[in-house]
Design an enzyme around this catalytic site. Structure first.
Site, PDB file in Angstrom:
ATOM      1  N   ASN A 210       0.881  -1.178   0.000  1.00 56.34           N
ATOM      2  CA  ASN A 210       0.000   0.000   0.000  1.00 56.34           C
ATOM      3  C   ASN A 210       0.915   1.222   0.000  1.00 56.34           C
ATOM      4  OD1 ASN A 210      -1.794   2.049   0.454  1.00 56.34           O
ATOM      5  ND2 ASN A 210      -2.188   1.527   2.597  1.00 56.34           N
ATOM      6  N   TRP A 211       1.040   1.814  -1.169  1.00 59.03           N
ATOM      7  CA  TRP A 211       1.971   2.956  -1.289  1.00 59.03           C
ATOM      8  C   TRP A 211       1.435   4.217  -0.608  1.00 59.03           C
ATOM      9  CZ3 TRP A 211       4.129   3.212  -7.031  1.00 59.03           C
ATOM     10  CH2 TRP A 211       4.864   2.048  -7.277  1.00 59.03           C
ATOM     11  N   LYS A 212       0.165   4.227  -0.238  1.00 53.58           N
ATOM     12  CA  LYS A 212      -0.467   5.421   0.332  1.00 53.58           C
ATOM     13  C   LYS A 212      -0.230   6.617  -0.615  1.00 53.58           C
ATOM     14  CE  LYS A 212       0.568   3.527   4.830  1.00 53.58           C
ATOM     15  NZ  LYS A 212       0.298   3.663   6.249  1.00 53.58           N
TER      16      LYS A 212
ATOM     17  N   HIS B 105      -9.442   1.289   4.564  1.00 49.66           N
ATOM     18  CA  HIS B 105      -8.179   1.440   5.296  1.00 49.66           C
ATOM     19  C   HIS B 105      -8.408   2.356   6.502  1.00 49.66           C
ATOM     20  CE1 HIS B 105      -4.060   2.570   6.241  1.00 49.66           C
ATOM     21  NE2 HIS B 105      -3.704   1.464   5.606  1.00 49.66           N
TER      22      HIS B 105
ATOM     23  N   GLU C 223      -6.780   4.711   7.713  1.00 49.60           N
ATOM     24  CA  GLU C 223      -6.553   6.141   7.468  1.00 49.60           C
ATOM     25  C   GLU C 223      -7.771   6.779   6.809  1.00 49.60           C
ATOM     26  OE1 GLU C 223      -2.824   5.698   5.377  1.00 49.60           O
ATOM     27  OE2 GLU C 223      -1.912   4.990   7.241  1.00 49.60           O
TER      28      GLU C 223
ATOM     29  N   GLU D 168      -5.641  -4.990  10.376  1.00 52.87           N
ATOM     30  CA  GLU D 168      -4.609  -3.993  10.617  1.00 52.87           C
ATOM     31  C   GLU D 168      -4.926  -3.240  11.904  1.00 52.87           C
ATOM     32  OE1 GLU D 168      -2.544  -2.923   6.682  1.00 52.87           O
ATOM     33  OE2 GLU D 168      -4.213  -1.547   6.923  1.00 52.87           O
TER      34      GLU D 168
ATOM     35  N   GLY E 178       2.269   2.096  10.744  1.00 55.28           N
ATOM     36  CA  GLY E 178       3.228   3.189  10.602  1.00 55.28           C
ATOM     37  C   GLY E 178       3.860   3.628  11.912  1.00 55.28           C
TER      38      GLY E 178
ATOM     39  N   SER F 209       3.295  -2.306  10.411  1.00 53.82           N
ATOM     40  CA  SER F 209       4.741  -2.324  10.641  1.00 53.82           C
ATOM     41  C   SER F 209       5.394  -3.676  10.344  1.00 53.82           C
ATOM     42  CB  SER F 209       5.060  -1.867  12.070  1.00 53.82           C
ATOM     43  OG  SER F 209       4.589  -0.539  12.267  1.00 53.82           O
TER      44      SER F 209
END
Ligand code: PEP
Length: 253
Positions: A11-13, A96, A98, A168, A174, A215
Site C-alpha cells: 500500500n503505497w499510500k 483502510h 486512514e 490492521e 506506521g 509495521s
C-alpha cells in the site's frame, strides 16, 4: 505448507510521483520475477495506475488501487469509480484505517464500496482493525466483529471468493509497533475466521485470505506469515523500498 496461497500487497499510500513510481516498479520487477507461490500486488495512487498497468503487464505483480467511490459515475468531483478502475487494475483496498479516521469512511460506506467493486470484477482488500484505545479497553473482538459483519453484509459465497481481508490494528500502522505473531494470529483465527465461516460457509470461510498489516518488516515477516491464519501481509511503509518489499515477500515464501 500453507492451506491458502499467501499474498503480499503493498500500500503505497500518498507516495510516489510518476517518475518515482516508474523507478520503484522497474526495480521490483526483476527482483520478484521468480516468485510463483505468493500472490503479489502493488496498490498505487490513482495517477500511477496506468503506468503500473503498462509496466507490470507481463509480470507476476498485480496492480491495485487504494480507494473508490460506490457510484459508477456522476457529480462526485474528485472521486474515482469502480468501472474506471476496472480498466486499470485488479484489486482495490477498501476501508483502510486512514480513510476511516481522516475521510469519514464508515462500515456502511465500506460495504457500498465493496459491493461496487465486486459488481465490476475488482477484488476488494477489506481492512479492519481496532484503535489503541479500543485495544486497551478490551474491545478488539467487538470492533473487528462489527467491521467484518457490516463491511461484508449481504455478500454471496461467490462474492466472498474474490475478497481478501486485512487485519490492521490501527496502533501498529506506521508506528513501528507490530502485533506479536500470537496476538495477530489470535484475531485472525479466533475472531475473523469464525465470522467468515459463519457468513459464507465452512469451505469458503476457511479458504479466504486474511492478511496482517502493521509495521511488517523483512525482519518480522516470516514469523508473522508462518502463523496458521496469517496468509500474508498488507505492507505500507516497507512497500516503498525495493529491498524491504522483496525481503518481506521472501518471508512469505
Ligand atoms: C498500511 O498502510 O496498511 C500499513 C500496514 O502500513 P505500515 O506497514 O507502514 O504499518
Amino acid at each position: 505448507m500453507k492451506k491458502r496461497t499467501p499474498m503480499v500487497a503493498g500500500n503505497w499510500k500518498m507516495n510516489k510521483t510518476l517518475s518515482e513510481a516508474c523507478e520503484l516498479l522497474e526495480s521490483l520487477k526483476p527482483e520478484l520475477a521468480e516468485v510463483s507461490t505468493v500472490d503479489l500486488v502493488v496498490c498505487t495512487p490513482f495517477i500511477d495506475l496506468p503506468l503500473a498497468k503498462d509496466l507490470l503487464a507481463e509480470s507476476n505483480i498485480k496492480v491495485g488501487a487504494q480507494n473508490l467511490h460506490w457510484e459508477n459515475s456522476g457529480a462526485f468531483t474528485g472521486e474515482i469509480s469502480a468501472p474506471m478502475l476496472k480498466e486499470l487494475c485488479d484489486y482495490v483496498i477498501i476501508g483502510h484505517s486512514e480513510r476511516r479516521a481522516m475521510f469519514g469512511e464508515t462500515d456502511e460506506t465500506v460495504n457500498k464500496k465493496v459491493v461496487a467493486a465486486l459488481v465490476v470484477g475488482l477484488k476488494p482488500i477489506v481492512c479492519v482493525g481496532e484503535t489503541l484505545g479500543e485495544n486497551e479497553a478490551g474491545q478488539t473482538e467487538a470492533v473487528v466483529d462489527r467491521m467484518v459483519r457490516e463491511g461484508l453484509k449481504g455478500l454471496s459465497q461467490e462474492d466472498a471468493k474474490n475478497l481478501v481481508i486485512a487485519y490492521e490494528p490501527v496502533w501498529a500502522i506506521g508506528t513501528g509497533k507490530t502485533a506479536t505473531p500470537d496476538q495477530a494470529n489470535d484475531v485472525h483465527k479466533n475472531v475473523v475466521r469464525p465470522i467468515l465461516r459463519e457468513m459464507f460457509g465452512e469451505e469458503i470461510g476457511e479458504g479466504m485470505r486474511i492478511l496482517y498489516g502493521g509495521s511488517v518488516k523483512p525482519g518480522n515477516a516470516a514469523e508473522l506469515f508462518n502463523q496458521s491464519d496469517i496468509d500474508g501481509g498488507l505492507i505500507g511503509g516497507a512497500s516503498l523500498k525495493t529491498a524491504d518489499f522483496v525481503g518481506i515477500v521472501q518471508g512469505a515464501l
